[in-house]
Design a protein around this motif. Structure first.
Motif, PDB file in Angstrom:
ATOM      1  N   ALA A 130       0.828  -1.208   0.000  1.00 12.93           N
ATOM      2  CA  ALA A 130       0.000   0.000   0.000  1.00 12.93           C
ATOM      3  C   ALA A 130       0.862   1.257   0.000  1.00 12.93           C
ATOM      4  CB  ALA A 130      -0.920  -0.002   1.221  1.00 12.93           C
ATOM      5  N   GLY A 169       2.392   1.991  -3.432  1.00 13.73           N
ATOM      6  CA  GLY A 169       1.434   2.576  -4.364  1.00 13.73           C
ATOM      7  C   GLY A 169       1.110   4.024  -4.041  1.00 13.73           C
ATOM      8  N   LEU A 170       0.935   4.307  -2.755  1.00 13.51           N
ATOM      9  CA  LEU A 170       0.615   5.672  -2.329  1.00 13.51           C
ATOM     10  C   LEU A 170       1.774   6.623  -2.592  1.00 13.51           C
ATOM     11  CD1 LEU A 170      -1.139   4.771   1.046  1.00 13.51           C
ATOM     12  CD2 LEU A 170      -2.258   5.775  -0.955  1.00 13.51           C
ATOM     13  N   LYS A 176       2.110   7.553  -6.255  1.00 13.11           N
ATOM     14  CA  LYS A 176       1.086   8.496  -6.701  1.00 13.11           C
ATOM     15  C   LYS A 176       1.112   9.805  -5.910  1.00 13.11           C
ATOM     16  CE  LYS A 176      -1.979   4.644  -7.907  1.00 13.11           C
ATOM     17  NZ  LYS A 176      -3.246   3.941  -7.564  1.00 13.11           N
ATOM     18  N   SER A 179      -5.272   1.902   0.721  1.00 13.67           N
ATOM     19  CA  SER A 179      -5.182   2.838  -0.407  1.00 13.67           C
ATOM     20  C   SER A 179      -6.488   3.609  -0.597  1.00 13.67           C
ATOM     21  CB  SER A 179      -4.831   2.088  -1.691  1.00 13.67           C
ATOM     22  OG  SER A 179      -3.569   1.447  -1.571  1.00 13.67           O
ATOM     23  N   SER A 180      -7.609   2.912  -0.462  1.00 10.05           N
ATOM     24  CA  SER A 180      -8.904   3.573  -0.666  1.00 10.05           C
ATOM     25  C   SER A 180      -9.194   4.596   0.419  1.00 10.05           C
ATOM     26  CB  SER A 180     -10.026   2.526  -0.712  1.00 10.05           C
ATOM     27  OG  SER A 180     -10.163   1.873   0.540  1.00 10.05           O
ATOM     28  N   SER A 222      -3.948  -3.984   1.301  1.00 12.53           N
ATOM     29  CA  SER A 222      -3.412  -2.798   0.618  1.00 12.53           C
ATOM     30  C   SER A 222      -4.525  -2.019  -0.070  1.00 12.53           C
ATOM     31  CB  SER A 222      -2.361  -3.229  -0.406  1.00 12.53           C
ATOM     32  OG  SER A 222      -2.913  -4.119  -1.363  1.00 12.53           O
ATOM     33  N   GLU A 223      -5.531  -2.727  -0.568  1.00  9.28           N
ATOM     34  CA  GLU A 223      -6.654  -2.064  -1.238  1.00  9.28           C
ATOM     35  C   GLU A 223      -7.434  -1.182  -0.261  1.00  9.28           C
ATOM     36  OE1 GLU A 223      -5.609  -5.756  -3.409  1.00  9.28           O
ATOM     37  OE2 GLU A 223      -6.116  -5.306  -1.327  1.00  9.28           O
ATOM     38  N   HIS A 255      -9.628  10.705   4.620  1.00 10.52           N
ATOM     39  CA  HIS A 255      -8.259  10.583   4.120  1.00 10.52           C
ATOM     40  C   HIS A 255      -7.257  11.442   4.893  1.00 10.52           C
ATOM     41  CE1 HIS A 255      -9.326  14.350   2.086  1.00 10.52           C
ATOM     42  NE2 HIS A 255      -8.030  14.560   1.940  1.00 10.52           N
TER      43      HIS A 255
END
Length: 252
Positions: free
Chosen positions: A112, A115-116, A119, A153-154, A149-150, A163
């Motif tokens: 996670a 990916g974060l 981005k 990330s969400s 991780s999904e 967030h």
């Protein structure tokens, strides 16, 4: 002869009280952080007073101190009953189950964070260790879900309503999200650090949690423990660092 026996008695009491301090200090690491340390300091003072009273033969003072020490056991049990229950429940798990569980959690966290960071999406992830973080959290949404991780990330996507806060991982599960943490009051902390980093430092100054921060400005990740920030070189090193840090202390 009487003097020798008296010295033996003092040494025996010193050993007895030293062992008691050791037991209390180990329990303090499993309980409520700052409060536990204050109580430990008070108990240490009472122990020192007991030794002085015995050495100078102050019988009245010794009796009073012994009564306070004896009643403190009941008081500690009442104050920390929830934490003691949780600590014993945690200790009841086998090491194998913990290692497998945390290994999976760390893999998901690293994926996670990678990916974060790529981005440049900001993130704040708290991993609770021996000391509970519950007393230092504000707001927050209860989740109680498996760490993936999904999911992580969400939660940190810009359009997510939670967030801006931190996600909390306790006992291998993602328990809360959107939590606000206490900001550090340390004037030596660099002013260039943003709110997420200052919150991570503030929390880890109070408890032994491990916090992972992803900067939305630079896309870099860092690990914060004990109020100290360490930049992440790459994702494999992040995994190694987390595995080293989150291994249960009481099982070492």
């Amino acid at each position: 002869m009487n003097s020798f026996l008296q010295n033996i008695g003092i040494l025996r009491d010193l050993l007895d009280l030293s062992l008691a301090i050791l037991i209390v200090s180990r329990l303090a690491r499993l309980l409520k952080g700052v409060l536990a340390l204050r109580i430990l300091a008070i108990l240490s003072g009472l122990v020192a007073l007991h030794l002085l009273a015995r050495f100078f033969s102050l019988q009245t003072v010794r009796i009073i101190v012994d009564l306070i020490l004896g009643s403190s056991v009941v008081g500690l049990a009442v104050i920390f009953q929830t934490d003691i229950r949780r600590a014993f429940a945690t200790l009841a798990r086998s090491r194998t189950e913990k290692d497998v569980e945390m290994s999976d959690v760390i893999d998901e966290l690293v994926f996670a964070v990678a990916g974060l960071a790529q981005k440049k999406i900001g993130a704040l992830i708290v991993i609770e260790r021996a000391i509970s973080v519950d007393s230092y959290l504000a707001v927050g949404t209860d989740i109680d879900a498996k760490v993936t991780s999904e999911l992580i990330s969400s939660i940190f996507l810009p359009y997510s309503p939670i967030h801006d806060g931190a996600v909390i991982i306790q006992h291998g599960k993602l328990t809360k999200a959107g939590c606000f943490l206490p900001l550090t009051q340390n004037l030596e902390v660099s002013k260039s650090l943003g709110t997420r980093h200052r919150a991570a430092i503030g929390l880890t100054e109070l408890v032994d949690a491990v916090v992972v921060v992803v900067s939305e400005e630079t896309g870099t990740a860092s690990v914060i423990v004990g109020g100290k920030k360490t930049d992440v070189v790459d994702m494999p090193s992040l995994g190694k660092t987390l595995r080293r840090l989150v291994e249960p202390r009481w099982l070492k």
